[in-house]
Design a protein around this motif. Structure first.
Motif, short mmCIF file in Angstrom:
data_model
loop_
_atom_site.label_atom_id
_atom_site.label_comp_id
_atom_site.label_asym_id
_atom_site.label_seq_id
_atom_site.Cartn_x
_atom_site.Cartn_y
_atom_site.Cartn_z
N HIS A 189 58.78 36.36 30.80
CA HIS A 189 58.14 34.91 30.77
C HIS A 189 59.08 33.89 31.51
O HIS A 189 60.30 33.54 31.13
CB HIS A 189 58.31 34.69 29.02
N ILE A 190 58.29 33.24 32.14
CA ILE A 190 58.99 32.23 32.87
C ILE A 190 58.29 30.80 32.68
O ILE A 190 57.04 30.82 32.52
CB ILE A 190 59.05 32.56 34.68
N VAL A 191 58.91 29.86 32.46
CA VAL A 191 58.31 28.35 32.25
C VAL A 191 58.87 27.41 33.23
O VAL A 191 60.05 27.34 33.77
CB VAL A 191 58.94 27.96 30.69
N ILE A 192 57.97 26.77 33.75
CA ILE A 192 58.27 25.59 34.68
C ILE A 192 57.82 24.40 33.86
O ILE A 192 56.71 24.10 33.14
CB ILE A 192 57.24 25.62 35.74
N ALA A 233 54.83 18.44 41.09
CA ALA A 233 55.99 19.01 41.06
C ALA A 233 55.84 20.45 40.40
O ALA A 233 56.47 21.45 40.75
CB ALA A 233 57.01 18.69 40.35
N VAL A 234 55.34 20.57 39.12
CA VAL A 234 54.95 21.81 38.62
C VAL A 234 54.27 23.11 39.62
O VAL A 234 54.60 23.87 39.69
CB VAL A 234 54.21 21.82 37.26
N LYS A 235 53.18 22.28 40.32
CA LYS A 235 52.43 23.26 41.04
C LYS A 235 53.06 23.47 42.43
O LYS A 235 52.94 25.08 42.75
CB LYS A 235 51.09 22.35 41.61
N LEU A 236 54.03 22.88 43.02
CA LEU A 236 54.73 23.32 44.11
C LEU A 236 55.47 24.35 43.76
O LEU A 236 55.73 25.26 44.52
CB LEU A 236 55.54 21.99 44.69
N VAL A 237 56.22 24.10 42.61
CA VAL A 237 57.40 25.01 42.18
C VAL A 237 56.55 26.49 41.70
O VAL A 237 57.12 27.78 42.17
CB VAL A 237 58.19 24.64 40.83
N LYS A 238 55.36 26.27 41.10
CA LYS A 238 54.72 27.54 40.70
C LYS A 238 54.26 28.44 41.86
O LYS A 238 54.41 29.59 41.87
CB LYS A 238 53.39 27.17 39.97
N PHE A 295 54.15 23.37 31.97
CA PHE A 295 54.06 22.35 31.12
C PHE A 295 54.61 21.03 31.72
O PHE A 295 55.44 20.94 32.67
CB PHE A 295 55.04 22.60 29.91
N THR A 296 53.91 20.11 31.45
CA THR A 296 54.36 18.47 31.57
C THR A 296 55.04 17.76 30.48
O THR A 296 55.89 16.88 30.66
CB THR A 296 53.14 17.69 32.14
N VAL A 355 57.44 23.07 25.44
CA VAL A 355 58.34 24.28 26.02
C VAL A 355 59.28 24.76 24.84
O VAL A 355 59.28 25.89 24.50
CB VAL A 355 59.36 23.75 27.03
N VAL A 356 59.80 23.70 23.86
CA VAL A 356 60.47 24.07 22.74
C VAL A 356 59.68 24.76 21.83
O VAL A 356 60.08 25.84 21.31
CB VAL A 356 61.06 22.46 22.31
N LYS A 357 58.59 24.32 21.50
CA LYS A 357 57.48 24.99 20.65
C LYS A 357 57.32 26.42 21.03
O LYS A 357 57.24 27.16 20.14
CB LYS A 357 56.32 24.14 20.65
N LEU A 358 57.04 26.58 22.46
CA LEU A 358 56.74 27.80 22.66
C LEU A 358 57.95 28.89 22.70
O LEU A 358 57.88 29.86 22.19
CB LEU A 358 56.23 27.79 24.52
N SER A 359 59.01 28.39 23.06
CA SER A 359 60.31 29.12 22.74
C SER A 359 60.57 29.59 21.35
O SER A 359 61.07 30.68 21.07
CB SER A 359 61.50 28.28 23.07
N LYS A 360 59.64 29.29 20.23
CA LYS A 360 60.02 29.57 18.96
C LYS A 360 59.04 30.90 18.69
O LYS A 360 58.99 31.55 17.69
CB LYS A 360 59.70 28.52 18.03
N ASP A 361 58.09 30.98 19.65
CA ASP A 361 56.80 32.11 19.54
C ASP A 361 57.43 33.11 20.50
O ASP A 361 57.21 34.41 20.14
CB ASP A 361 55.63 31.33 19.86
N ILE A 362 57.71 33.02 21.72
CA ILE A 362 58.27 34.09 22.52
C ILE A 362 59.53 33.79 23.22
O ILE A 362 60.22 32.73 23.08
CB ILE A 362 57.22 33.88 23.65
#
Length: 237
Positions: A5-8, A15-20, A38-39, A44-51
């Motif tokens: 699982h990778i998060v940007i 910027a998100v699109k370019l890195v992706k 995510f912008t 991101v913090v919320k996601l980290s509690k699920d995965i």
């Protein structure tokens, strides 16, 4: 191997699109992964509690929450998280070192992300390697190699110690040492094989290892002390 699982995260969509785009181009031939974009850093913090997030590419200066705060929050329950800060704020380079980032990439030098991603993919795969513990004659328990703190010889058995748990099984340290060759495990005594990742202090004939909430002392043979120090220094590189 489980899915990676990778998060940007960046408050700028572009910027998100370019890195992706760069991430997919570099990593698609190397590993199988799922990418989340995510912008909003709070998401991101919320996601980290699920995965379990394996790699986080995040900006530092964002409205409301800094990237540093996000990393601090996630690291509470995910010590294996790899972080690449992607920022134009050069003044944060030294402050970022407190968070042990895998890399600090300036947005104006995004080409440096290529090597960082390849190296991160290798590190993630190493972090996900498993070791099989024969808990009974017909069942093996798989544990992450990096989660193993040390092995202890118990006559014809071996005890493997992880944070919060341990198992005893039939084997020898000699066999295990061979299995984990080049995996940062070092024999410090005839009865102990330790993971360099958890070394806290080397002092005299004792090596202290970090076992989660406690630091415990293990015996260190004088004849193995120099090799431990050498291997420990090498691991820091």
């Amino acid at each position: 191997m489980k899915d990676i699982h990778i998060v940007i995260c960046d408050d700028e969509v572009s910027a998100v699109k370019l890195v992706k785009e760069r991430l997919c181009f570099i990593l698609n031939p190397l590993i199988h992964f799922t990418c989340y974009e995510f912008t909003d850093p709070l998401e991101v913090v919320k996601l980290s509690k699920d995965i379990r997030i394996d790699l986080l590419l995040i900006d530092i200066e964002m409205p409301g929450v800094k990237g540093f705060d996000v990393v601090k929050e996630i690291r509470v329950h995910n010590h294996q998280l790899l972080v690449i800060f992607v920022s134009n704020m050069d003044m944060y380079v030294y402050e970022s070192l407190k968070f042990q980032p895998f890399r600090f990439i300036r947005k104006s030098h995004l080409n440096e992300l290529n090597e960082a991603l390849v190296s991160a993919a290798t590190a993630i795969k190493n972090n996900m390697e498993t070791f099989k513990i024969p808990v009974n004659p017909v069942t093996d328990k798989e544990v992450i190699v990096n989660d193993i703190i040390y092995f202890e010889s118990l006559h014809n058995n071996v005890k493997v110690v992880l944070a919060g748990s341990s198992y005893v099984f039939r084997s020898t340290l000699k066999i295990i040492e061979k299995q984990l060759e080049s995996k940062r495990f070092v024999r410090v005594h005839s009865g102990f094989l330790i993971n360099l990742k958890y070394v806290y202090l080397i002092k005299g004939t004792v090596v202290e290892v970090n076992c989660g909430e406690a630091v415990i002392s293990l015996p260190l043979s004088r004849s193995r002390r120099n090799n431990l120090i050498f291997e420990y220094k090498m691991s820091l590189r």
